[in-house]
Design an enzyme around this catalytic site. Structure first.
Site, short mmCIF file in Angstrom:
data_model
loop_
_atom_site.label_atom_id
_atom_site.label_comp_id
_atom_site.label_asym_id
_atom_site.label_seq_id
_atom_site.Cartn_x
_atom_site.Cartn_y
_atom_site.Cartn_z
N GLY A 246 -9.43 -0.18 16.88
CA GLY A 246 -8.61 -1.37 16.65
C GLY A 246 -8.41 -1.59 15.16
N SER A 247 -8.16 -2.82 14.80
CA SER A 247 -7.84 -3.12 13.41
C SER A 247 -9.08 -3.01 12.51
CB SER A 247 -7.28 -4.54 13.32
OG SER A 247 -8.24 -5.43 13.88
N GLY A 251 -13.19 -3.96 12.91
CA GLY A 251 -14.28 -3.08 12.49
C GLY A 251 -15.22 -3.75 11.51
N GLU A 268 -12.77 3.63 14.89
CA GLU A 268 -11.42 4.20 14.73
C GLU A 268 -10.51 3.04 14.41
OE1 GLU A 268 -10.61 7.38 14.88
OE2 GLU A 268 -12.30 8.34 15.89
N CYS A 302 -1.73 4.22 15.29
CA CYS A 302 -2.61 4.16 14.12
C CYS A 302 -2.18 5.22 13.11
CB CYS A 302 -4.06 4.34 14.52
SG CYS A 302 -4.31 5.77 15.56
P1 NAD Z 1 -7.46 -5.44 17.55
O1 NAD Z 1 -8.39 -5.19 16.43
O2 NAD Z 1 -6.76 -6.74 17.60
O3 NAD Z 1 -8.22 -5.27 18.96
C1 NAD Z 1 -8.84 -4.07 19.34
C2 NAD Z 1 -9.92 -4.34 20.36
O4 NAD Z 1 -11.04 -4.95 19.71
C3 NAD Z 1 -9.52 -5.29 21.48
O5 NAD Z 1 -10.04 -4.82 22.70
C4 NAD Z 1 -10.17 -6.60 21.06
O6 NAD Z 1 -10.44 -7.47 22.13
C5 NAD Z 1 -11.45 -6.12 20.43
N1 NAD Z 1 -12.07 -7.01 19.44
C6 NAD Z 1 -11.46 -7.75 18.50
N2 NAD Z 1 -12.37 -8.38 17.72
C7 NAD Z 1 -13.59 -8.01 18.19
C8 NAD Z 1 -14.93 -8.33 17.80
N3 NAD Z 1 -15.19 -9.14 16.78
N4 NAD Z 1 -15.94 -7.76 18.49
C9 NAD Z 1 -15.70 -6.91 19.51
N5 NAD Z 1 -14.45 -6.59 19.94
C10 NAD Z 1 -13.41 -7.14 19.27
O7 NAD Z 1 -6.39 -4.24 17.53
P2 NAD Z 1 -5.00 -4.07 18.30
O8 NAD Z 1 -4.00 -5.04 17.79
O9 NAD Z 1 -5.25 -4.00 19.77
O10 NAD Z 1 -4.59 -2.58 17.86
C11 NAD Z 1 -3.92 -2.27 16.68
C12 NAD Z 1 -4.87 -1.80 15.60
O11 NAD Z 1 -5.68 -0.74 16.10
C13 NAD Z 1 -4.14 -1.20 14.40
O12 NAD Z 1 -4.78 -1.62 13.22
C14 NAD Z 1 -4.27 0.31 14.60
O13 NAD Z 1 -4.16 1.06 13.42
C15 NAD Z 1 -5.63 0.39 15.20
N6 NAD Z 1 -5.81 1.62 15.97
C16 NAD Z 1 -6.60 2.61 15.43
C17 NAD Z 1 -6.75 3.81 16.10
C18 NAD Z 1 -7.57 4.92 15.51
O14 NAD Z 1 -7.89 5.86 16.26
N7 NAD Z 1 -7.94 4.89 14.24
C19 NAD Z 1 -6.14 4.01 17.35
C20 NAD Z 1 -5.37 2.97 17.88
C21 NAD Z 1 -5.22 1.78 17.17
#
Ligand code: NAD
Length: 510
Positions: A246-247, A251, A268, A302
């Site tokens: 995720g974002s 992380g 990731e 990503c």
């Molecule tokens: P997001 O960070 O909003 O959410 C991702 C996941 O994390 C969701 O399931 C969310 O519920 C969970 N989450 C959020 N805060 C959390 C916390 N504090 N504790 C535990 N879980 C939590 O991301 P998004 O909008 O769904 O996706 C887009 C982002 O993901 C972009 O920044 C993109 O670059 C990144 N991404 C990275 C990769 C990679 O492999 N590097 C792959 C896909 C997406």
């Protein structure tokens, strides 16, 4: 003129389409009707299902059951564990058309990308089946006579998987296929924006497990919910490894919490990927690569290309061709044949894009495209922004189809600019000059986890390790030796002699 495709008259109503697809995929209606969480399709923004969040107790029980499953699963020989993953791959092959369709309906990906995501799941299953016979350690020369030293790899424990909306099913499979053959049960918290595809994957897993015969209960669980469910997984001591995609903001919250309990973090996170177009580049190939990498998946990968450095000697020639490509790319309903760019995931994504474009304008950018298109759903035309310099907006990941273009004069300076981003996921150079290509992939070249030559930064294959450095989080998934993250290494020394020589010549004679 931007071409915008509206849904054809033959397209079935969205909610019915979702319902019929879920039924074909074997997802029980009780799981997605009448729940408290609305699921919207980005195609029109309308509500297509209502799923049930897992409460704290349900999450707790699922983790407990996974822990029990671990006790049994770790004793099953790895090639036999591979047999379960082989059957999962078979189920995914059989479900490919419908699951790909569901990815399109729920995440808004165009048809070929929805199908491609499921193909990626199938590929990693095949890979993991082979891997199940190759989980090997080393034998190491020992300094002591009549001793043997070796390392063995053992299952680690329950793997928590938290995923983002933009690869709603593939990321789970990169983790799950490896974790399962490595002997680890998987507890999955999918994105709250894409729970339906997760339910469909779990149904496929359950069919595979049934045919397999004796997989322990709770080997794979899906826990629907928001950030709170993710946090519960992150904080649970029964989960020694959490893979979170995720974002970077996510992380930043997850990493210290895992560190507090010394759990493994496979992160990731965000990317802000760049490419360099050198004077010798094959411009036809480069144009196609840049267009796909920057506009494909509506800029919501990503690994999407977000920054482009074009040598000043070819800048006008190349960028004018790019402007034409941007002006003619078909945007619209992702179900329609010929559409290459579907909708953004939601209105918040469109607002973030508009905000970034306004900032780019204030920082001296000249924008082509990037306009809101008519129709329900967050449809935008991809934006090409010519920037005078790599200013602050360029160094931020905006999860939308914005490509910032800048001229460069000197390759070293261009590599420095590329490496100046806080993230370090993917990168590319387009050149036919062997010295430039090698320089780019050398120690003082790109600082990213992925560095390509004459192909774009997006669209990785599963055979290589996937992931990136710096604010991308440092995790590696999929191929190469990424499997080691899902196992614990033991160093074993065996004394088959009758004496007890101590290492380093130490004496302790009683
Ligand atoms: P997001 O960070 O909003 O959410 C991702 C996941 O994390 C969701 O399931 C969310 O519920 C969970 N989450 C959020 N805060 C959390 C916390 N504090 N504790 C535990 N879980 C939590 O991301 P998004 O909008 O769904 O996706 C887009 C982002 O993901 C972009 O920044 C993109 O670059 C990144 N991404 C990275 C990769 C990679 O492999 N590097 C792959 C896909 C997406």
């Amino acid at each position: 003129m931007m071409s915008f495709s509206k849904p054809g008259p033959a397209a079935p109503a969205l909610a019915e389409d979702v319902a019929a697809t879920l039924e074909r995929l074997g997802v029980r209606a009780a799981l997605w009707r009448d729940g408290g969480r609305e699921v919207r399709s980005p195609i029109t923004g309308e509500v297509v299902a209502r799923v049930h969040d897992a409460g704290r107790e349900t999450v707790d029980q699922a983790i407990g059951q996974a822990e029990q499953a671990f006790r049994a699963w770790r004793r099953v020989p790895a090639p036999r564990r591979g047999e379960l993953v082989r059957r999962l791959g078979e189920e995914l092959r059989a479900a490919k058309a419908d699951l790909g369709r569901l990815v399109t309906l729920e995440a808004g990906k165009v048809t070929s990308e929805g199908l491609g995501e499921v193909q990626e799941m199938i590929d990693i299953c095949d890979y993991a089946v082979g891997l199940s016979r190759q989980l090997f350690g080393l034998t190491i020369a020992t300094e002591r006579a009549e001793h043997r030293m070796m390392e063995t790899w053992h299952p680690l424990g329950v793997t928590g998987v938290i995923t983002a909306f933009n690869f709603p099913v593939a990321v789970w499979s990169w983790n799950a296929a490896l974790a399962l053959v490595c002997g680890d049960p998987v507890v999955w918290k999918p994105s709250e924006k894409t729970p339906l595809t997760a339910l469909a994957v779990q149904a496929a897993f359950e069919r595979a497990a049934k045919r397999f015969g004796d997989a322990p209960e709770g080997l794979s669980a899906v826990l629907i919910g928001g950030r709170d469910v993710g946090e519960q997984i992150v904080d649970d001591r029964r989960i020694p490894l959490v893979s979170a995609t995720g974002s970077t903001a996510m992380g930043r919250q997850v990493a210290p919490r895992l560190a507090t309990r010394f759990a493994r973090a496979l992160l990731e996170l965000g990317g802000n990927n760049a490419a360099i177009v050198a004077p010798s580049a094959d411009l036809d190939l480069t144009l196609r690569a840049v267009a796909f990498a920057a506009m494909g998946t509506a800029g919501q990968r990503c690994t999407t290309l977000r920054r482009l450095f074009v040598h000043e000697s070819i800048y006008e020639t190349f960028v004018s061709r790019l402007r034409s490509a941007y002006a003619s790319v078909p945007v619209g309903d992702p179900r329609d044949e010929g559409v290459l760019v579907g909708p953004l995931i939601d209105e918040a994504a469109a607002a973030a894009m508009a905000e970034a474009l306004a900032q780019a304008d204030a920082e001296g950018g000249q924008t082509h495209g990037g306009v809101r298109l008519s129709g329900a759903g967050a449809y935008v035309s991809p934006a090409l922004v010519e920037m005078p310099a790599q200013s602050s907006v360029v160094l931020r990941e905006t999860f939308a189809p914005i490509l910032y273009v800048m001229p460069y004069a000197d390759l070293d300076a261009a590599i420095d600019l590329q490496n100046a981003a806080p993230q370090g996921l993917s990168s590319a150079i387009f050149t036919l000059d062997m010295r430039e290509a090698e320089r780019f992939v050398a120690a003082d070249g790109s600082d990213c986890g992925i560095a390509n030559v004459n192909l774009g930064p997006s669209g990785a294959e599963i055979g290589g390790a996937f992931g990136g450095e710096k604010e991308t989080g440092g995790g590696r998934e999929a191929g190469s030796d990424a499997w080691k993250t899902y196992m614990r290494r033991a160093t074993n020394t065996v004394n088959y002699g009758r004496t007890l020589p101590l290492a380093q010549g130490v004496r302790f004679d009683l």
